[in-house]
Design a protein around this motif. Sequence first.
Motif, PDB file in Angstrom:
ATOM      1  N   LEU A 291      51.653   0.050 -72.497  1.00  7.72           N
ATOM      2  CA  LEU A 291      50.783   0.571 -71.439  1.00  7.72           C
ATOM      3  C   LEU A 291      51.521   1.586 -70.572  1.00  7.72           C
ATOM      4  O   LEU A 291      50.960   2.620 -70.173  1.00  7.72           O
ATOM      5  CB  LEU A 291      50.257  -0.580 -70.584  1.00  7.72           C
ATOM      6  N   PHE A 292      52.769   1.319 -70.282  1.00  9.52           N
ATOM      7  CA  PHE A 292      53.555   2.269 -69.497  1.00  9.52           C
ATOM      8  C   PHE A 292      53.811   3.553 -70.283  1.00  9.52           C
ATOM      9  O   PHE A 292      53.825   4.646 -69.710  1.00  9.52           O
ATOM     10  CB  PHE A 292      54.879   1.641 -69.062  1.00  9.52           C
ATOM     11  N   MET A 293      54.009   3.442 -71.574  1.00  7.61           N
ATOM     12  CA  MET A 293      54.197   4.644 -72.388  1.00  7.61           C
ATOM     13  C   MET A 293      52.936   5.507 -72.360  1.00  7.61           C
ATOM     14  O   MET A 293      53.009   6.745 -72.316  1.00  7.61           O
ATOM     15  CB  MET A 293      54.554   4.254 -73.820  1.00  7.61           C
ATOM     16  N   LEU A 294      51.772   4.882 -72.398  1.00 11.13           N
ATOM     17  CA  LEU A 294      50.514   5.629 -72.277  1.00 11.13           C
ATOM     18  C   LEU A 294      50.405   6.281 -70.892  1.00 11.13           C
ATOM     19  O   LEU A 294      49.901   7.405 -70.757  1.00 11.13           O
ATOM     20  CB  LEU A 294      49.321   4.705 -72.520  1.00 11.13           C
ATOM     21  N   TYR A 295      50.860   5.587 -69.873  1.00  5.17           N
ATOM     22  CA  TYR A 295      50.853   6.152 -68.514  1.00  5.17           C
ATOM     23  C   TYR A 295      51.737   7.390 -68.447  1.00  5.17           C
ATOM     24  O   TYR A 295      51.376   8.395 -67.818  1.00  5.17           O
ATOM     25  CB  TYR A 295      51.327   5.085 -67.525  1.00  5.17           C
ATOM     26  N   PHE A 296      52.888   7.346 -69.111  1.00  5.52           N
ATOM     27  CA  PHE A 296      53.793   8.494 -69.104  1.00  5.52           C
ATOM     28  C   PHE A 296      53.167   9.703 -69.800  1.00  5.52           C
ATOM     29  O   PHE A 296      53.387  10.837 -69.382  1.00  5.52           O
ATOM     30  CB  PHE A 296      55.108   8.124 -69.783  1.00  5.52           C
ATOM     31  N   THR A 297      52.399   9.467 -70.867  1.00  2.00           N
ATOM     32  CA  THR A 297      51.775  10.595 -71.558  1.00  2.00           C
ATOM     33  C   THR A 297      50.732  11.279 -70.677  1.00  2.00           C
ATOM     34  O   THR A 297      50.493  12.483 -70.825  1.00  2.00           O
ATOM     35  CB  THR A 297      51.100  10.124 -72.850  1.00  2.00           C
ATOM     36  N   GLN A 298      50.121  10.528 -69.756  1.00  2.00           N
ATOM     37  CA  GLN A 298      49.152  11.117 -68.836  1.00  2.00           C
ATOM     38  C   GLN A 298      49.830  11.789 -67.658  1.00  2.00           C
ATOM     39  O   GLN A 298      49.288  12.722 -67.060  1.00  2.00           O
ATOM     40  CB  GLN A 298      48.185  10.027 -68.322  1.00  2.00           C
ATOM     41  N   LYS A 299      51.017  11.333 -67.314  1.00  2.00           N
ATOM     42  CA  LYS A 299      51.687  11.814 -66.103  1.00  2.00           C
ATOM     43  C   LYS A 299      52.653  12.951 -66.386  1.00  2.00           C
ATOM     44  O   LYS A 299      52.899  13.790 -65.505  1.00  2.00           O
ATOM     45  CB  LYS A 299      52.455  10.637 -65.473  1.00  2.00           C
ATOM     46  N   LEU A 300      53.199  13.017 -67.586  1.00  2.00           N
ATOM     47  CA  LEU A 300      54.251  13.980 -67.896  1.00  2.00           C
ATOM     48  C   LEU A 300      53.825  14.902 -69.026  1.00  2.00           C
ATOM     49  O   LEU A 300      53.099  14.482 -69.933  1.00  2.00           O
ATOM     50  CB  LEU A 300      55.537  13.242 -68.302  1.00  2.00           C
ATOM     51  N   PRO A 301      54.278  16.146 -68.989  1.00  2.00           N
ATOM     52  CA  PRO A 301      53.982  17.065 -70.092  1.00  2.00           C
ATOM     53  C   PRO A 301      54.841  16.741 -71.307  1.00  2.00           C
ATOM     54  O   PRO A 301      55.927  16.165 -71.187  1.00  2.00           O
ATOM     55  CB  PRO A 301      54.346  18.440 -69.515  1.00  2.00           C
ATOM     56  N   ALA A 302      54.333  17.120 -72.468  1.00  2.00           N
ATOM     57  CA  ALA A 302      55.098  16.915 -73.700  1.00  2.00           C
ATOM     58  C   ALA A 302      56.104  18.057 -73.831  1.00  2.00           C
ATOM     59  O   ALA A 302      55.791  19.125 -74.346  1.00  2.00           O
ATOM     60  CB  ALA A 302      54.164  16.872 -74.903  1.00  2.00           C
ATOM     61  N   MET A 303      57.308  17.829 -73.327  1.00  2.00           N
ATOM     62  CA  MET A 303      58.327  18.870 -73.295  1.00  2.00           C
ATOM     63  C   MET A 303      59.255  18.736 -74.495  1.00  2.00           C
ATOM     64  O   MET A 303      59.571  17.626 -74.940  1.00  2.00           O
ATOM     65  CB  MET A 303      59.134  18.780 -72.002  1.00  2.00           C
ATOM     66  N   VAL A 311      61.598   7.351 -69.482  1.00  2.00           N
ATOM     67  CA  VAL A 311      60.788   7.239 -70.702  1.00  2.00           C
ATOM     68  C   VAL A 311      61.660   6.756 -71.859  1.00  2.00           C
ATOM     69  O   VAL A 311      61.246   5.901 -72.658  1.00  2.00           O
ATOM     70  CB  VAL A 311      60.136   8.591 -71.027  1.00  2.00           C
ATOM     71  N   MET A 312      62.870   7.281 -71.954  1.00  2.00           N
ATOM     72  CA  MET A 312      63.780   6.841 -73.006  1.00  2.00           C
ATOM     73  C   MET A 312      64.165   5.383 -72.815  1.00  2.00           C
ATOM     74  O   MET A 312      64.333   4.636 -73.792  1.00  2.00           O
ATOM     75  CB  MET A 312      65.020   7.734 -73.006  1.00  2.00           C
ATOM     76  N   PHE A 313      64.280   4.948 -71.562  1.00  2.00           N
ATOM     77  CA  PHE A 313      64.615   3.544 -71.291  1.00  2.00           C
ATOM     78  C   PHE A 313      63.483   2.634 -71.749  1.00  2.00           C
ATOM     79  O   PHE A 313      63.727   1.606 -72.406  1.00  2.00           O
ATOM     80  CB  PHE A 313      64.884   3.357 -69.799  1.00  2.00           C
ATOM     81  N   TYR A 314      62.235   2.998 -71.419  1.00  2.00           N
ATOM     82  CA  TYR A 314      61.099   2.181 -71.851  1.00  2.00           C
ATOM     83  C   TYR A 314      60.987   2.175 -73.371  1.00  2.00           C
ATOM     84  O   TYR A 314      60.655   1.151 -73.981  1.00  2.00           O
ATOM     85  CB  TYR A 314      59.811   2.704 -71.225  1.00  2.00           C
ATOM     86  N   SER A 315      61.261   3.311 -73.990  1.00  2.00           N
ATOM     87  CA  SER A 315      61.220   3.376 -75.447  1.00  2.00           C
ATOM     88  C   SER A 315      62.284   2.465 -76.064  1.00  2.00           C
ATOM     89  O   SER A 315      62.021   1.744 -77.037  1.00  2.00           O
ATOM     90  CB  SER A 315      61.433   4.820 -75.903  1.00  2.00           C
ATOM     91  N   SER A 316      63.483   2.459 -75.485  1.00  2.00           N
ATOM     92  CA  SER A 316      64.546   1.575 -75.975  1.00  2.00           C
ATOM     93  C   SER A 316      64.174   0.111 -75.760  1.00  2.00           C
ATOM     94  O   SER A 316      64.455  -0.749 -76.621  1.00  2.00           O
ATOM     95  CB  SER A 316      65.862   1.896 -75.255  1.00  2.00           C
TER      96      SER A 316
END
Length: 442
Positions: A291-303, A311-316
């Motif tokens: 759910l937090f990863m989905l939140y990041f996709t709405q809040k941050l651009p795909a750079m 984001v890398m911490f949540y992914s890990s």
Amino acid sequence: MLELSRCILVTISACIYLSGVDTGFTTTKISPRPIWNSTDTDKLRKDLLLNYDKFARPAQHFNATAVRFGLAVLHVDVNEFKSTFTVYSILRLAWTDEKLKWNSSEYGGIKQLHLAEHEIWQPDISLFNSASTISVNHYTNTHFVAYSYGEVSWSPPAQFTVLCNFDLRYWPFDTQQCHLHFLSWTYSGDQIDIDFIDSKPISLDLLINHTEWTIVEATQKKISKDYPCCDIAYPYLVVNFTIARSSPSYKAIIVTPTFVIIALTLVNFWLPPQAGEKIIINGSTALMICLFMLYFTQKLPAMGTHTPLIVMFYSSCLYIVTFSMIGSVIVMTISRTKHSKSLPWIIKQPLTGTFGKLLGLGPYIKQLTVTHRVTAEEMRDHQVSDFDDATSIDERHIMGSSSRMSKSSTQDDWILLAAAIDRISFVFYCILFGILSIVYAV
């Protein structure tokens, strides 16, 4: 012929008669004097603008027009998705117009005159790195103020939007730097010499600071650049903004859940090896991270670069929770499966010794000791003599009881191994989370 002459005579007589009759109409004699009362301002405007050419620079071609620039910031806005930085401000431009000088005593003491922006010449100051339009985008029709000594001042509210290279690596605790480049688009330095009004920093007195961003510093400098094509320098002004994101809300929304995720992942290893709640806890933790990863996709651009560390911490963490779930399945399988063989001695000995106690396996070691003691006592209680008449019955009873106790002891051995795997995993994941926290917090 006679009749024609008679008709002409009658017509002439009628015209003479009608000209003497009062018809009620009067004639107005046109005069160059206007029907309203002209003022000294009207006279001044007429004298200044009658032959004024707004397309000609108001100075001799061999003299430079000094344009002074100032900026008072009202508000700033950032759009990470478009990589734009917007400044809402009050712009101030001032220059000398040689064609707008007058003697105030000849015009009733008038020392300043308000003129519309389409009436006089204005410098083509542009925003070089603009994201929308290079012209000064002012959003009201403000007038110029001309003074009797030739000074012209213009202070419109203006909006500047520039492209900015955002580094979101430390989002949401990031600090960004954006620059505004102002210059004359067509005039070189020997025709328009642009400079700041004063050497003081950009004014922040009017700043409305209730947004996500805070201006840490606003500096200004003048740069003169020479191009290979020309021998003339082209000056331009650079306004540097250093802005920091205000992140109290992000601490509660994003940072606090990281501790919850870490706690849920680690507490999972302290549940009994047979507990099915391990799967529930790991599944809930994995769902929270998704759910937090989905939140990041709405809040941050795909750079393509500068991926935020959070984001890398949540992914890990998602990888870690997945492996933790796999480990939980293995531990549950070991502890719940009925084993026919006892745990190898080379593994069991350290687990029941000092190493096992360091891992917190005391309750499991105690349970294993109690089971062995009960088995030994059970064997002593059922000892019989070879001369007993009920030898066969007692032997069957002893063998059955011994078999049950042996199976119970064997199962406790494997439960001890499963608990040891959980404790070792707990230590390993503690170290792993510590490393991730250090790496992603720097």
